[in-house]
Design an enzyme around this catalytic site. Structure first.
Site, PDB file in Angstrom:
ATOM      1  N   ARG A  34       0.827  -1.207   0.000  1.00  0.00           N
ATOM      2  CA  ARG A  34       0.000   0.000   0.000  1.00  0.00           C
ATOM      3  C   ARG A  34       0.868   1.267   0.000  1.00  0.00           C
ATOM      4  O   ARG A  34       0.445   2.301  -0.512  1.00  0.00           O
ATOM      5  CB  ARG A  34      -0.938   0.001   1.213  1.00  0.00           C
ATOM      6  CG  ARG A  34      -2.180  -0.840   0.985  1.00  0.00           C
ATOM      7  CD  ARG A  34      -3.066  -0.844   2.206  1.00  0.00           C
ATOM      8  NE  ARG A  34      -4.403  -1.340   1.872  1.00  0.00           N
ATOM      9  CZ  ARG A  34      -5.306  -1.679   2.783  1.00  0.00           C
ATOM     10  NH1 ARG A  34      -5.024  -1.583   4.062  1.00  0.00           N
ATOM     11  NH2 ARG A  34      -6.495  -2.107   2.400  1.00  0.00           N
ATOM     12  N   LYS A 199     -11.828 -13.626   7.008  1.00  0.00           N
ATOM     13  CA  LYS A 199     -12.782 -12.624   7.506  1.00  0.00           C
ATOM     14  C   LYS A 199     -14.105 -12.794   6.784  1.00  0.00           C
ATOM     15  O   LYS A 199     -14.521 -11.959   5.976  1.00  0.00           O
ATOM     16  CB  LYS A 199     -12.229 -11.218   7.270  1.00  0.00           C
ATOM     17  CG  LYS A 199     -11.013 -10.885   8.123  1.00  0.00           C
ATOM     18  CD  LYS A 199     -10.640  -9.417   7.905  1.00  0.00           C
ATOM     19  CE  LYS A 199      -9.161  -9.222   7.835  1.00  0.00           C
ATOM     20  NZ  LYS A 199      -8.765  -8.109   6.990  1.00  0.00           N
ATOM     21  N   GLY A 352      -6.561  -6.473   0.840  1.00  0.00           N
ATOM     22  CA  GLY A 352      -5.204  -6.294   1.331  1.00  0.00           C
ATOM     23  C   GLY A 352      -4.512  -7.639   1.557  1.00  0.00           C
ATOM     24  O   GLY A 352      -3.364  -7.835   1.182  1.00  0.00           O
ATOM     25  N   GLY A 376     -12.494  -4.444   1.345  1.00  0.00           N
ATOM     26  CA  GLY A 376     -13.884  -4.043   1.556  1.00  0.00           C
ATOM     27  C   GLY A 376     -14.336  -3.048   0.510  1.00  0.00           C
ATOM     28  O   GLY A 376     -15.451  -3.136  -0.013  1.00  0.00           O
TER      29      GLY A 376
END
Ligand code: 3PG
Ligand code: MG
Length: 396
Positions: A34, A199, A352, A376
């Site tokens: 990132r 997740k 990510g 997301g």
């Protein structure tokens, strides 16, 4: 949407919201993907003589300072990658920050401490967020939005600051939106969606709209377990959120009606716990022992996923197939990544963790169509949801 090419920046104080929410390991940046992705915009701004103020969040510190979530190591890494010093402010706003910004020379970069050390950043209360946004906006003349990974959050630095300053998108946001548009308009088919990761709760509700959009949905990682249970299988001690089983059952029905196959793993690599030195075995999906957990998809599943990926014209991949951080459970993720690099399709990697996975496994980002910095955020975009951070840029 205006980009920084449309902005006057020379000599001006430019507040740049980036998403440098990177994994840390003992105070060291463990994956700088990132940070690298933010360089084109930051370099262009400094080359044009802007006085650059970088701001980001890191983790979820809960609205108060917490040294474990300090951005100091990230500022240091950013400085190395930019090839120039990045001054770091111990606070996010306030008199000391204002003084540091006033002293900032054209072409220089300063980075503020974690935005989420202030509760107002993420507040649901417009007025509270507004007060914090006033302080942030007061530091700068213009605002640049380049934190794609956080644009689905209606936060002060993402949304409210843009209402207060002349603004434009950075190059990362422009590139992310251009790539995502290939997944929402004129999709080249067959369109294969690959979902995984641990997740599950964050992503589960996206499946409904992906069933409508995609031609095939391949599900690995912990995402597969609610579906297997919905089909009547036992999953041992695998990660499982029981409230998702009913939803999984409904998705299977929806997929049957839509004619979009949801392909589940037919085999798994199981062990007693997620550790590299634990004995492990390959079992079929209907024979996961009661005291074992699925930690990677098995070789037969990986091959069948790869075959479908190789037949696709568009692939969207979000979420690793197993605990790729541990070598014995990385093969499923590696096989899927390899299939993407070998396919003729436009391949989009979201999330990510998934981006970090392919980098950790040694794949070059250039081998994929687009490696997104947003998990997301990209999932919400492909569902057709409005991202507050994007909407605020388009409105004016
Ligand atoms: C991410 O890593 O997903 C983004 O930086 C957003 O972080 P958040 O999910 O804590 O808002
Ligand atoms: Mg997230």
């Amino acid at each position: 949407m205006k980009t920084i090419d449309d902005l006057q920046v020379a000599g001006l104080r430019v507040l740049v919201r980036v998403d440098l929410n990177v994994p840390l390991d003992g105070g060291r940046v463990a994956d700088d993907g990132r940070i690298r992705a933010s360089l084109p915009t930051l370099t262009a701004l400094t080359n044009r003589g802007a006085r650059v103020i970088v701001c980001s969040h890191l983790g979820r510190p809960g609205g108060k300072p917490d040294s474990r979530y300090s951005l100091a190591p990230v500022a240091a890494r950013l400085g190395q990658l930019l090839g120039k010093p990045v001054e770091f402010t111990a606070e996010t706003v306030g008199p000391s920050v204002r003084a540091a910004v006033e002293a900032l020379r054209p072409g220089s970069v300063i980075m503020l401490e974690n935005l989420r050390f202030t509760a107002a950043e993420t507040s649901k209360d417009d007025a509270q967020r507004g007060l914090f946004a006033d302080q942030l906006a007061g530091l700068a003349d213009v605002y640049v939005a380049d934190g794609f990974g956080a644009m689905h959050r209606k936060h002060a630095s993402v949304y409210d600051v843009a209402l207060r300053l002349p603004h434009a998108a950075g190059y990362l946001v422009a590139a992310e939106v251009a790539a995502l548009t290939r997944l929402t308009a004129n999709i080249r088919r067959p369109y294969v969606v690959v979902l995984g990761g641990a997740k599950v709760a964050d992503k589960f509700e996206a499946i409904g709209s992906l069933i409508d959009a995609a031609d095939w949905i391949l599900v690995g990682g912990a995402m597969a377990f609610p579906f297997l249970v919905a089909q009547g299988h036992k999953v041992g001690t695998s990660l499982l959120e029981p409230d998702q089983i009913e939803l999984a059952r409904r998705y299977l029905d929806q997929a049957a009606h839509a004619g979009t196959p949801i392909v589940l793993p037919s085999d798994f690599i199981v062990a007693a716990r997620p550790a590299a030195d634990t004995p492990r075995e390959i079992v079929t999906a209907d024979k996961i022992p009661a005291d074992r957990m699925g930690l990677d998809i098995g070789p037969e599943s990986a091959t069948s996923f790869a075959i479908r990926i190789l037949q696709a014209s568009t692939v969207f991949w979000n979420g690793p197939m197993g605990v790729f951080e541990l070598a014995p459970f990385a093969s499923g993720t590696r096989t899927v990544a390899k299939a993407l690099t070998g396919s003729e399709a436009f391949t989009f990697i979201g999330g990510g963790d998934t981006g970090a996975a392919i980098r950790a496994l040694g794949f070059a980002e250039s081998a994929f169509g687009h490696v997104s910095t947003g998990g997301g955020a990209s999932l919400e975009f492909v569902q057709g949801k409005i991202l507050p951070g994007l909407a605020v840029l388009e409105d004016q």
